[in-house]
Structures are given as structure tokens and as C-alpha cells.
Scaffold this active site. Structure first.
Site: not given
Length: 490
Positions: A162, A230-231, A246, A252, A286, A460, A464
Site C-alpha cells: 500500500k 473481509g468483504t 467521496l 482487496e 485470501c 474487491g 494493488e
């Protein structure tokens, strides 16, 4: 008595205590030992970090690309020089085997930082003539201060994934590591400062989502959020980021990825790939290929190969170089994995191996779950539908190619997918039909720095790594230039 002294926040190039005075414990999941008491950041600390980041970012963005790249490359050198010490700290905090953290976690994170230091010069605009006396040009400008929230499974690697494109593009970053595994992100902040990064350009705020994570996503002076996790949490982060100002987001998220073994596959190769796609990092990855589709006629032979390979797994002390399989990251996560395993049994999946907590000898002190394989699985079973994030492989059979593709795509996730076959025409045909952002043919899991990584569907938003991610940390300014006298209609 914790092994390490209290861990503070890192703001403005130095360690500072949390203003609220609250701390939390970080535990070694292999032994239960308390590693450190970590200061828990809150919204007031975030405001201080934002002020620091704004000041540092102005200085950082004013440097030339070459000057910024030199500093990032010095950080790369320091990471590689301290690889073993950082790997040991990562192992203590995550429970991942030292054989993994030494060869992958810091190495691949440093590779990504080196990549972006090298390609930062690629942030070039365009110049387009409109007519004889007029043209426009574009320029990529940094966003300013950006925020990032890391996951607990690859703490320093994710921090680098990141930070690297954000810093290379001229931004400052406020990074919130997982409260489960925050230790190496703090060491990374030290390294950036030692390498010459201006104070405030990389701040680290350990803490939980309620105290600092939510404040980070909704802060009006943060221009972008990059989140790994997690989602369900990703949805909340995205909603908070968009409703506040915004903000741009990169997500991810989770996966339930399919691995399709074709009828002509080398079953030994396929079994090797399936093992790596399910049991590397004790299944806490993941992109794991947890839904393994095998032709019905090959099921028995494939099961035998998997079971033979499970016997080769060396479960033990993560600091032992021979260990290839460590504990779950925490007691709470271990319990969630065990609950999924019990649900698999209750719903009729046939347990081939594992399916329990390991309690022999020293393992009883840790959060160890046995490598688990279920066969005779169906698409409606919970273990096939939900992300478990543990060492649980679900084996499914199919009769033809179309069926395999249809069932592989029948999920709300779309992070990764793989195919095993010597027929590359078949491989590409299948891959092109699979609804996933990261796909592998006759391999699994590698994510080199130039390769974009991210998911389809609810796995996602954005990517990345890769060149496009560098551009995603900028905004495009268009400038028209008139060389002749402007003609007004009035």
C-alpha cells in the site's frame, strides 16, 4: 511480563503515546505469550497524524521523482539488510513459519517498493495539439494524504504494497495495521525515517476499527482509502469513505477461489498445487483455492495423492526452520475455523483428514488446527460457499468442462482461480471464462510486483501492484494553452 516494551504510535517521524492512554495486548499465537502492550490510537491521534502528514506531504511532493526514488531505494536496502530480524518478529506476531517469513514476507514487500521506486518516472502526462495555436497537456498530481488499513495475515508485506505506490506518487500515508499483528508496520515506519523519508509522510496508528479505523475512513482530509480484509468489513469501509467525502477506495477483499483439475492433468502436479493453494500460511491467504474441482473418475486417485502430501507437513514451533505449518493467528480466529469444520461435518461432507484442534505437547499452548480435507462436497454446503480463511480444502467432482466453469463461477466472490492441464489451449479457454481477477495456469499464488492484484464481484474494487496502481494514487489535471489571441463571441 511482555517480551517487548510498550509499542507506541508513530507520528511525525517519531514514537508518541496514544492521547487516550489505552493499550491492547499482542499475543504470540503459537505459545500464548504476551509480546507487547500496544498503544491504541483514537480520533484525536488521527487528527495529529493528519496534520503531520499534510506538512510532510508538501515537502515530499516538492522533491523530484529521482530524489523520492533514492529515498525509497534506501528503504529497500534497509529492509533487505534486516530481513531476518523482521522475519522473526513477523513470525512471533503472526505464527507463520520462519521459513515463510524469511523467504517471502519482507522479500516480496521490498520487491514492490523497489518496483515503484523504479517506475515512478512513468507518471507522465500527454501533450495533444488541438489546432495550430492551441494545445492541451495533462499532469498526474498526488492526491495528498491517503489512508490504508492492513490485514493480519501479511502485515509488513501489505503495508509495503500500500505504501509503495502511494509514496512513489508523492503522497503521504496514514497506515492502520491490524490490531492483531501491528508490530512490523511500526518497524517499517522506523526504516522509512532512517532512509530519509520526511517526517509525517508515513504514520502508523495501531488500534481497532471502532477507535481509529472508522475515523480514518471518514476523515474529510484523507483523499483515498486502501483496505485489505473481509468483504463484510469492506462494505462498511466503502460506505463510510463515500458518505464522508467521496473518497476514492481500493478494496482487496475475500475469496472462495476455484482450482480446476482437468482430466488430462498430471495428478502429482495438481496435488502439489492444491496443497500450496490451501495449506500455505496454514490456509490464511485470501487467494487460497479452497474449492478444488476434480473429474469424478479421478477423485479416488487424487484423494490418495493429497493424503500422502498431508503426511509431509511439518507442524510445530514456527521458529523451527523445519516447520512448514503454524497456528491460526489468534484464539478467536481458530474458533471460527473450527466452527466451520464442524458445520462441514454436520452438512454431510466426508472428512478425509484433520478436522480438529491440535493439542499434542507444546501445540496445546497455541492455536493450531489440523490440515483438513473434506470430500464429497456439494455447492450448497457452508464450507464451500463461505470464506473460512483456514486450512480447509473442499473437494468437489464434476463431469464436464462446462459444468466445472458454471459451478466455479457460482459465487459472489471473484478473487482468484486456477486451472491445471498440459493443454494450454484448454487452459486459456477455461481461464477466459472464469470470473476472477487473478488467475494461474499450472501454478498458484505468486503475485510479482508488476502484476495487478485484485478481484471481481465482491472480492474487491481496484488493484494493488502494477503500473495502474501508481496512477490510481494521482489525479489528472488537464491544462489547455492558447497561443494566439483569444476570440470572444461578445
Amino acid at each position: 511480563m511482555p517480551r517487548f516494551p510498550d509499542q507506541l504510535l508513530y507520528i511525525g517521524g517519531r514514537y508518541v503515546p496514544a492521547r487516550g492512554g489505552h493499550t491492547f495486548e499482542v499475543v504470540n499465537p503459537a505459545t500464548g505469550e504476551v509480546l507487547a502492550n500496544v498503544h491504541n490510537a483514537d480520533a484525536d491521534d488521527l487528527d495529529a497524524a493528519v496534520d503531520s502528514a499534510k506538512a510532510g506531504q508538501r515537502h515530499w511532493a516538492a522533491l523530484t521523482v529521482v530524489e523520492r526514488s533514492r529515498i525509497l531505494l534506501r528503504a529497500v536496502a534497509l529492509l533487505r539488510e534486516r530481513n531476518d530480524a523482521l522475519a522473526e518478529l513477523e513470525t512471533l506476531n503472526t505464527g507463520k513459519p520462519l521459513s515463510e517469513t524469511r523467504s517471502v514476507d519482507i522479500v516480496t514487500g521490498a520487491d514492490v517498493l523497489e518496483y515503484y521506486a523504479g517506475v515512478a518516472q512513468a507518471l507522465q502526462g500527454v501533450q495533444v495539439p488541438l489546432r495550430e495555436g492551441s494545445f492541451f497537456y495533462t499532469r498526474h498530481e498526488p492526491l495528498g494524504v491517503v489512508g490504508a488499513i492492513g490485514a493480519w495475515n501479511y502485515p509488513i508485506q501489505i503495508a509495503l504494497w500500500k505504501a509503495a505506490p502511494a509514496l512513489a506518487a508523492g503522497n503521504a500515508m496514514i497506515f492502520k495495521p491490524s490490531e492483531v499483528t501491528p508490530l512490523t508496520a511500526l518497524k517499517l515506519a522506523e526504516i522509512f525515517t532512517e532512509a530519509g523519508l520526511p517526517d509525517g509522510v508515513f504514520n502508523v496508528l495501531p488500534g481497532d476499527g471502532a477507535s481509529v479505523g472508522h475515523a480514518l475512513t471518514e476523515h474529510p482530509e484523507i483523499e483515498k482509502i486502501s483496505f485489505t480484509g473481509g468483504t463484510a468489513t469492506g462494505r462498511k469501509v466503502m460506505a463510510s469513505a463515500s458518505s464522508s467525502s467521496l473518497k476514492d477506495v481500493t478494496m482487496e477483499l475475500g475469496g472462495k477461489s476455484p482450482l480446476i483439475v482437468c482430466a488430462d492433468a498430471d495428478l502429482d502436479l495438481a496435488a502439489d498445487i492444491a496443497m500450496m493453494a490451501n495449506f500455505y500460511s496454514s490456509g490464511q491467504v485470501c487467494t487460497n483455492g479452497t474449492r478444488v474441482f476434480v473429474p469424478r473418475a479421478l477423485r479416488t486417485a487424487f484423494e490418495a495423492r493429497l493424503l500422502a502430501r498431508v503426511q509431509r507437513i511439518h507442524i510445530g514451533d514456527p521458529l523451527d526452520e523445519r516447520t512448514t505449518f503454524g497456528p491460526m493467528v489468534s484464539a478467536a480466529h481458530m474458533q471460527r475455523v473450527l466452527e466451520h469444520i464442524e458445520q462441514g461435518k454436520a452438512e454431510g461432507a466426508r472428512l478425509l483428514c484433520g478436522g480438529e484442534r491440535l493439542r499434542d505437547g507444546a501445540l496445546a499452548q497455541g492455536c493450531y488446527v489440523a490440515p483438513t480435507i473434506f470430500s464429497d462436497c456439494t455447492d450448497v454446503m457452508t464450507i464451500v460457499r463461505e470464506e473460512i480463511f483456514g486450512p480447509v480444502l473442499s473437494l468437489l467432482t464434476y463431469d464436464d468442462e462446462d459444468e466445472a466453469i458454471t459451478r466455479a463461477n457460482a459465487t459472489s466472490y471473484g478473487l482468484a482461480a486456477g486451472v491445471v492441464t498440459p493443454d494450454l489451449s484448454r487452459a486459456h479457454r477455461l481461464i477466459h471464462r472464469l470470473e476472477a481477477g487473478i488467475c494461474w495456469i499450472n501454478t498458484w499464488g505468486e503475485s510479482p510486483a508488476p502484476m495487478p492484484v485484485g478481484g471481481y464481484k465482491q472480492s474487491g474494487v481496484g488493484r494493488e501492484n502494477g503500473l495502474a496502481t501508481l496512477q490510481a494514487y494521482t489525479r489528472t489535471k488537464s491544462v489547455q494553452v492558447e497561443l494566439e489571441r483569444y476570440a470572444s463571441v461578445f
